[in-house]
Scaffold this motif. Structure first.
Motif, PDB file in Angstrom:
ATOM      1  N   ASP A   7      21.199  29.270  15.405  1.00 31.10           N
ATOM      2  CA  ASP A   7      21.168  29.863  14.160  1.00 31.10           C
ATOM      3  C   ASP A   7      20.002  29.512  13.285  1.00 31.10           C
ATOM      4  O   ASP A   7      19.389  30.533  12.756  1.00 31.10           O
ATOM      5  N   GLU A   8      19.594  28.297  13.082  1.00 27.89           N
ATOM      6  CA  GLU A   8      18.576  28.031  12.272  1.00 27.89           C
ATOM      7  C   GLU A   8      17.066  28.677  12.776  1.00 27.89           C
ATOM      8  O   GLU A   8      16.226  29.002  12.126  1.00 27.89           O
ATOM      9  N   VAL A   9      16.922  28.594  14.131  1.00 25.92           N
ATOM     10  CA  VAL A   9      15.819  29.352  14.779  1.00 25.92           C
ATOM     11  C   VAL A   9      15.890  30.726  14.552  1.00 25.92           C
ATOM     12  O   VAL A   9      14.762  31.265  14.114  1.00 25.92           O
ATOM     13  N   LEU A  10      16.809  31.444  15.017  1.00 26.94           N
ATOM     14  CA  LEU A  10      16.839  32.789  14.376  1.00 26.94           C
ATOM     15  C   LEU A  10      16.649  33.228  12.823  1.00 26.94           C
ATOM     16  O   LEU A  10      15.905  34.169  12.439  1.00 26.94           O
ATOM     17  N   ALA A  11      17.100  32.332  11.898  1.00 30.55           N
ATOM     18  CA  ALA A  11      16.835  32.503  10.444  1.00 30.55           C
ATOM     19  C   ALA A  11      15.200  32.191  10.121  1.00 30.55           C
ATOM     20  O   ALA A  11      14.634  33.067   9.372  1.00 30.55           O
ATOM     21  N   GLU A  12      14.579  31.258  11.131  1.00 28.84           N
ATOM     22  CA  GLU A  12      13.176  31.006  10.789  1.00 28.84           C
ATOM     23  C   GLU A  12      12.370  32.256  11.333  1.00 28.84           C
ATOM     24  O   GLU A  12      11.291  32.604  10.702  1.00 28.84           O
ATOM     25  N   VAL A  13      12.671  32.838  12.779  1.00 28.10           N
ATOM     26  CA  VAL A  13      12.159  33.770  13.194  1.00 28.10           C
ATOM     27  C   VAL A  13      12.149  35.040  12.144  1.00 28.10           C
ATOM     28  O   VAL A  13      11.409  35.856  12.022  1.00 28.10           O
ATOM     29  N   ALA A  14      13.059  35.406  11.507  1.00 21.87           N
ATOM     30  CA  ALA A  14      13.360  36.480  10.758  1.00 21.87           C
ATOM     31  C   ALA A  14      12.265  36.251   9.648  1.00 21.87           C
ATOM     32  O   ALA A  14      11.983  37.346   9.187  1.00 21.87           O
ATOM     33  N   VAL A  15      11.996  35.131   9.116  1.00 20.52           N
ATOM     34  CA  VAL A  15      10.950  34.814   8.107  1.00 20.52           C
ATOM     35  C   VAL A  15       9.638  34.894   8.538  1.00 20.52           C
ATOM     36  O   VAL A  15       8.825  35.837   7.978  1.00 20.52           O
ATOM     37  N   LEU A  16       9.513  34.687   9.837  1.00 20.52           N
ATOM     38  CA  LEU A  16       8.012  34.634  10.517  1.00 20.52           C
ATOM     39  C   LEU A  16       7.477  36.051  10.723  1.00 20.52           C
ATOM     40  O   LEU A  16       6.280  36.092  10.806  1.00 20.52           O
ATOM     41  N   VAL A  17       8.562  36.859  11.359  1.00 19.58           N
ATOM     42  CA  VAL A  17       8.218  38.302  11.655  1.00 19.58           C
ATOM     43  C   VAL A  17       7.935  39.190  10.415  1.00 19.58           C
ATOM     44  O   VAL A  17       7.365  40.416  10.540  1.00 19.58           O
ATOM     45  N   LYS A  18       8.285  38.927   9.228  1.00 17.68           N
ATOM     46  CA  LYS A  18       8.301  39.694   8.189  1.00 17.68           C
ATOM     47  C   LYS A  18       6.635  40.402   7.912  1.00 17.68           C
ATOM     48  O   LYS A  18       6.585  41.623   7.662  1.00 17.68           O
ATOM     49  N   PRO A  19       5.608  39.501   8.156  1.00 17.93           N
ATOM     50  CA  PRO A  19       4.374  40.262   8.053  1.00 17.93           C
ATOM     51  C   PRO A  19       4.097  41.358   9.107  1.00 17.93           C
ATOM     52  O   PRO A  19       3.197  42.183   9.123  1.00 17.93           O
ATOM     53  N   HIS A  20       4.701  41.369  10.256  1.00 20.47           N
ATOM     54  CA  HIS A  20       4.310  42.314  11.197  1.00 20.47           C
ATOM     55  C   HIS A  20       5.202  43.817  11.104  1.00 20.47           C
ATOM     56  O   HIS A  20       4.820  44.561  11.749  1.00 20.47           O
ATOM     57  N   PHE A  21       6.059  44.080  10.145  1.00 20.22           N
ATOM     58  CA  PHE A  21       6.379  45.092   9.971  1.00 20.22           C
ATOM     59  C   PHE A  21       5.428  46.231   9.373  1.00 20.22           C
ATOM     60  O   PHE A  21       4.572  45.663   8.763  1.00 20.22           O
ATOM     61  N   GLY A  22       5.515  47.426   9.685  1.00 19.92           N
ATOM     62  CA  GLY A  22       4.679  48.259   9.222  1.00 19.92           C
ATOM     63  C   GLY A  22       3.174  48.324  10.249  1.00 19.92           C
ATOM     64  O   GLY A  22       2.304  49.095  10.001  1.00 19.92           O
ATOM     65  N   LYS A  23       3.125  47.580  11.109  1.00 19.77           N
ATOM     66  CA  LYS A  23       2.001  47.376  11.910  1.00 19.77           C
ATOM     67  C   LYS A  23       1.918  48.220  13.076  1.00 19.77           C
ATOM     68  O   LYS A  23       0.882  48.533  13.960  1.00 19.77           O
ATOM     69  N   GLY A  24       3.187  48.996  13.377  1.00 21.38           N
ATOM     70  CA  GLY A  24       3.302  49.838  14.578  1.00 21.38           C
ATOM     71  C   GLY A  24       3.921  51.125  14.013  1.00 21.38           C
ATOM     72  O   GLY A  24       4.002  51.346  12.893  1.00 21.38           O
ATOM     73  N   ARG A  25       4.463  52.010  14.965  1.00 20.96           N
ATOM     74  CA  ARG A  25       4.853  53.120  14.510  1.00 20.96           C
ATOM     75  C   ARG A  25       6.113  53.708  15.464  1.00 20.96           C
ATOM     76  O   ARG A  25       6.205  53.323  16.825  1.00 20.96           O
ATOM     77  N   VAL A  26       7.070  54.441  15.017  1.00 17.14           N
ATOM     78  CA  VAL A  26       8.054  54.942  15.718  1.00 17.14           C
ATOM     79  C   VAL A  26       7.595  55.950  16.547  1.00 17.14           C
ATOM     80  O   VAL A  26       6.613  56.702  16.332  1.00 17.14           O
ATOM     81  N   PRO A  27       8.021  56.198  18.039  1.00 15.98           N
ATOM     82  CA  PRO A  27       7.428  56.806  19.193  1.00 15.98           C
ATOM     83  C   PRO A  27       7.845  58.356  18.440  1.00 15.98           C
ATOM     84  O   PRO A  27       9.014  58.719  18.036  1.00 15.98           O
ATOM     85  N   ASP A  28       7.061  59.406  18.542  1.00 12.87           N
ATOM     86  CA  ASP A  28       7.286  60.711  18.108  1.00 12.87           C
ATOM     87  C   ASP A  28       7.204  61.743  19.252  1.00 12.87           C
ATOM     88  O   ASP A  28       7.761  62.905  19.121  1.00 12.87           O
ATOM     89  N   TYR A  29       7.059  61.285  20.465  1.00 14.51           N
ATOM     90  CA  TYR A  29       7.154  62.124  21.646  1.00 14.51           C
ATOM     91  C   TYR A  29       8.488  62.476  22.230  1.00 14.51           C
ATOM     92  O   TYR A  29       8.767  63.065  22.879  1.00 14.51           O
ATOM     93  N   ILE A  30       9.412  61.564  21.597  1.00 13.24           N
ATOM     94  CA  ILE A  30      10.893  61.819  21.894  1.00 13.24           C
ATOM     95  C   ILE A  30      11.462  61.839  20.495  1.00 13.24           C
ATOM     96  O   ILE A  30      11.532  61.031  19.706  1.00 13.24           O
TER      97      ILE A  30
END
Length: 306
Positions: A7-30
């Motif tokens: 549970d502590e690892v998952l909480a830490e992961v949630a913090v570490l991934v925040k800077p990566h939001f917005g770097k990709g895009r949802v698929p539009d071919y479906i």
């Protein structure tokens, strides 16, 4: 796995991934997948000793897409064994998941079962045994997850309406004899299979046999022989993330399968399964945040198999 609790690892992961939001895009071919909010994030861990740990949107269903290729392959191998490998190979492709030129150059023989050509060949094999392979895969997923799993018919229709590349692949393989049924029927069955909707919690449960030597602690049954389990994990490690599989293995070091719905399932052999979902994809069709989350999880727990 280390001093931190899961549970502590998952909480830490949630913090570490925040800077990566917005770097990709949802698929539009479906088109149906393009409507999913890109900021979604869920993660679930299921351990072989019965522990279950979740964070974020881990109980929200999403389109698992190519992750279902592992389930259909397992069903085909359980039914006809190594004969599957007379129709599809075991090598990394080094090309996009819906590529045509390599398939044509190699006589309609798909490099592996996790690119679209290979998955269509596996669907064709299942059509020898059942009328509705998608229902078979859906039922298998629900059995492994210990709860109902539905096909999202809106996603299936959206996918089939835009499946021109998959139709080309199926027709090419029909011309070469790899596919033996009507290509349109094969593509339709494949699109419905990919439209399964599952949550991270369900995926972590469904893939647990690959972490437990073929035995499912969830349903308390042996699903795959141990030898087949090792082989499926080997294929996931070498072919599960398409043409970015080398980079993923370098960063994460776990057998895994991705889908363009934004999900990734990873296997920690002997210990656990980890499922993550975030819809924004990189140029290879893999979740940006999901891959970063698994990289952080692997580093924090020191669970890489490499």
């Amino acid at each position: 796995m280390n001093e931190l609790s899961i549970d502590e690892v998952l909480a830490e992961v949630a913090v570490l991934v925040k800077p990566h939001f917005g770097k990709g895009r949802v698929p539009d071919y479906i088109p149906q997948l393009a409507t999913v909010p890109g900021a979604k994030f869920g993660m679930a861990v299921r351990t072989v000793d019965g522990g279950e740990h979740v964070i974020g949107d881990a109980d929200e269903g999403f389109s698992v897409q190519s992750i279902t290729k592992v389930l259909s392959l397992g069903l085909a191998l359980n039914r006809i064994g190594d004969e599957v490998w007379t129709r599809v190979g075991k090598e990394p492709s080094g090309t996009p998941f819906n590529h045509l030129s390599l398939l044509e150059a190699e006589g309609g023989f798909p490099r592996n079962p996790f690119i679209n050509a290979g998955a269509l060949a596996v669907t064709d094999i299942l059509l020898d045994k059942v009328r509705d392979p998608a229902a078979l895969v859906s039922g298998f997923a629900g059995f492994l997850a210990d709860g109902p799993v539905a096909i999202d018919e809106a996603v299936a229709a959206s996918e089939l309406d835009n499946a021109w590349q998959n139709r080309a692949i199926a027709n090419l393989m029909r011309g070469k004899g790899t596919v033996r049924h009507d290509p349109e029927a094969v593509v339709a069955a494949y699109c419905r299979q990919c439209a399964l909707s599952m949550s991270c919690r369900q995926l972590a449960r469904a893939f647990l046999p690959l972490a437990a030597g073929g035995f499912s602690p969830v349903v308390e049954e042996t699903i795959f022989p141990e030898r087949l389990t090792r082989r499926l994990n080997a294929l996931l490690l070498t072919c599960g993330i398409y043409d970015s599989v080398g980079s993923f293995a370098y960063r994460v070091g776990l057998p895994a399968k991705s889908g363009v719905g934004g999900g990734i399932v990873a296997v920690v052999p002997g210990k656990a399964t980890v499922a993550v979902w975030s819809p924004e994809l990189d140029r290879f069709g893999t979740s940006v945040v999901g891959a970063s989350a698994l990289e952080a999880f692997s580093q924090l727990t020191n669970c890489s198999v490499l």
